[in-house]
Design an enzyme around this catalytic site. Structure first.
Site, PDB file in Angstrom:
ATOM      1  N   ASP A 138      31.917  63.622 -11.730  1.00  0.00           N
ATOM      2  CA  ASP A 138      31.286  64.811 -12.280  1.00  0.00           C
ATOM      3  C   ASP A 138      32.274  65.964 -12.267  1.00  0.00           C
ATOM      4  O   ASP A 138      33.090  66.082 -11.326  1.00  0.00           O
ATOM      5  CB  ASP A 138      30.055  65.203 -11.454  1.00  0.00           C
ATOM      6  CG  ASP A 138      28.885  65.620 -12.324  1.00  0.00           C
ATOM      7  OD1 ASP A 138      29.125  66.069 -13.469  1.00  0.00           O
ATOM      8  OD2 ASP A 138      27.738  65.502 -11.869  1.00  0.00           O
ATOM      9  N   HIS A 174      34.141  71.568 -19.058  1.00  0.00           N
ATOM     10  CA  HIS A 174      33.116  71.525 -18.014  1.00  0.00           C
ATOM     11  C   HIS A 174      33.009  70.159 -17.352  1.00  0.00           C
ATOM     12  O   HIS A 174      32.403  70.049 -16.285  1.00  0.00           O
ATOM     13  CB  HIS A 174      31.766  71.928 -18.603  1.00  0.00           C
ATOM     14  CG  HIS A 174      31.698  73.372 -18.972  1.00  0.00           C
ATOM     15  ND1 HIS A 174      31.147  74.338 -18.160  1.00  0.00           N
ATOM     16  CD2 HIS A 174      32.155  74.029 -20.073  1.00  0.00           C
ATOM     17  CE1 HIS A 174      31.245  75.518 -18.745  1.00  0.00           C
ATOM     18  NE2 HIS A 174      31.847  75.366 -19.909  1.00  0.00           N
TER      19      HIS A 174
END
Length: 475
Positions: free
Chosen positions: A367, A159
């Site tokens: 991110d 993730h």
């Protein structure tokens, strides 16, 4: 995919299966898949024990889904979670080599926890289960399951980012870790950059070969590595934004800012999120555009996280000090430029805050995806949508190119983007928002989940899984 094959999900934390306004994209997507197929969700209970056994597994059945959790010992929490996962892997994978702490004991505990989780999980597995493992806590878990004799389908999804090979190679035992990942049949990433970094590491450090159809071969093992950008429950979040709780929080925000235009940021207090750089950009806005003094107000929602880790304690001090400096420089008797909240809010409350904002700042330094960007888009009122200012280093940038894209390290660039967002015409705001909305609603959490599971069934591994990982000698 055969309806008889049960889905088994492994993640650091489990659930919830029912969304009461608190679950994020991962939980929403997985809960939907588990409810449809039936299956098992396995992970840490969040509890620790001192007796060294970590207790018995806790089991709960909800419909066709079984939730199974185990405790950790205090040593495991310190070494596996706080030590290795959050002081070595998290900064390394977010390109922050300057913050990485390598520790032999933490490495040992991390591997041992992966082995123990595999041993505990194996007793619940059926031969034809499909196992989907999540995130950087469990790089070694697939290989440990193979050692336990599991021969079924194994998938892994990361993730967060995967750093470039020349940076990842700084991790003692990096080769061990990537070899262990070869036990999975399918490895998924958020972006093409992350996949490329992984493939290049396998090629240049392990003498691997890139194959057609997203496959990578190392030695006698061929796996599939693909990109699966995660989504949100877009329709559900849009409904949140129209809820009574959302309207209440939107009204409170509008009341608090008065005539000012509201700018918001929503992030865990983490050095990867670019909160400090964002505040510096806002400060520069007030310096360069003095007419904005008294006319804008910035709300940063930043729930505290990992407060046991020194780097996060330091970050909180820097964050609060910078907010104090900006408010001290620019505040008037009837206006305060920056408000902060370090407590969490429900997702319905956040949806209302997004809906009331003229500008949303999503400016991470790095991110994996950043679902705040997608939630902001889903929450907007078509009649008067706000503007998304998005970091070029967020995974969401690949899909949401109609946002105002910024380099968060360039303070003047951030300030100018905020000013442009504040001045943007309604027509342009609507045009940009519609284009982003179409993408957010086209790639939801459920779509992401289905795409990964379809690819896991289609992946055709070539070669054996025995002897994938040498004895640990990393430190």
């Amino acid at each position: 995919m055969s309806e008889k094959q049960r889905l088994v999900v492994v993640s650091n934390r489990v659930g919830p299966l029912s969304d009461e306004g608190k679950a994020g994209g991962l939980a929403v997507g997985l809960a939907d898949a588990l409810r449809r197929r039936g299956g098992l969700w396995f992970g840490w209970s969040g509890e620790t024990t001192k007796d060294g056994t970590a207790g018995e597994a806790s089991r709960e059945t909800v419909g066709e889904v079984e939730l199974v959790t185990i405790d950790m010992t205090e040593e495991e929490l310190a070494g596996f979670y706080l030590g290795y996962a959050n002081r070595a892997l998290w900064p390394l994978l977010h390109y922050r080599l300057d913050l990485v702490h390598f520790d032999r004991e933490a490495d040992r505990v991390y591997r041992a926890v992966n082995a123990r989780v595999a041993e505990r999980l194996k007793q619940f597995l059926r031969d034809d289960d499909i196992v989907w493992v999540h995130d950087y806590h469990f790089f070694y878990l697939g290989n440990e399951l193979r050692k336990q004799g599991f021969t079924g389908r194994l998938g892994f999804f990361l993730h967060i980012p995967f750093s470039p090979p020349e940076m990842f190679a700084a991790l003692p035992g990096a080769n061990d870790m990537v070899r262990a990942m070869l036990a999975y049949d399918l490895v998924g990433f958020q972006t093409a950059t992350d996949r490329r970094n992984f493939a290049n590491y396998a090629k240049h450090e392990l003498d691997g070969q890139k194959q057609p159809d997203d496959r990578i071969r190392v030695g006698n093992r061929t796996i599939t590595a693909k990109v699966f950008p995660i989504g949100i429950d877009a329709e559900g979040f849009a409904e949140f934004a129209r809820s009574g709780e959302a309207e209440e929080h939107a009204a409170m925000l509008r009341s608090n800012v008065g005539r000012s235009l509201p700018i918001v940021g929503v992030d865990r207090l983490d050095y990867s999120k670019g909160i400090i750089e964002r505040l510096l950009g806002f400060e520069r806005l007030l310096e360069q555009y003095p007419d904005r003094v008294g006319g804008v107000q910035f709300l940063q929602v930043a729930p505290l996280s990992r407060s046991e880790v020194e780097e996060y304690v330091d970050l909180r001090g820097e964050f609060e000090g910078l907010v104090g400096r900006i408010n001290g420089r620019f505040a008037t008797l009837d206006w305060t430029p920056v408000h902060i909240m370090t407590t969490g809010l429900t997702r319905r409350a956040l949806a209302g805050i997004y809906r009331a904002a003229r500008v949303c700042m999503v400016t991470p330094l790095r991110d994996g995806m950043n679902l705040v960007a997608k939630e902001f888009v889903a929450a907007q009122d078509e009649a008067d949508p706000g503007v998304l200012v998005l970091s070029r280093f967020a995974g969401a940038r690949a899909e949401l190119g109609e946002a105002l894209i910024v380099n968060p390290y360039a303070t003047d660039h951030v300030a100018n983007a905020i000013e442009r967002a504040l001045r943007m015409s309604l027509e342009e705001r609507q045009r940009r928002w519609r284009a982003m909305r179409d993408k957010v609603f086209a790639n939801t959490a459920a779509d992401w989940c289905r795409a990964f599971l379809d690819a896991l069934e289609a992946a055709e591994p070539d070669g054996g899984v025995e002897a994938l990982l040498p004895e640990p000698d990393s430190l």
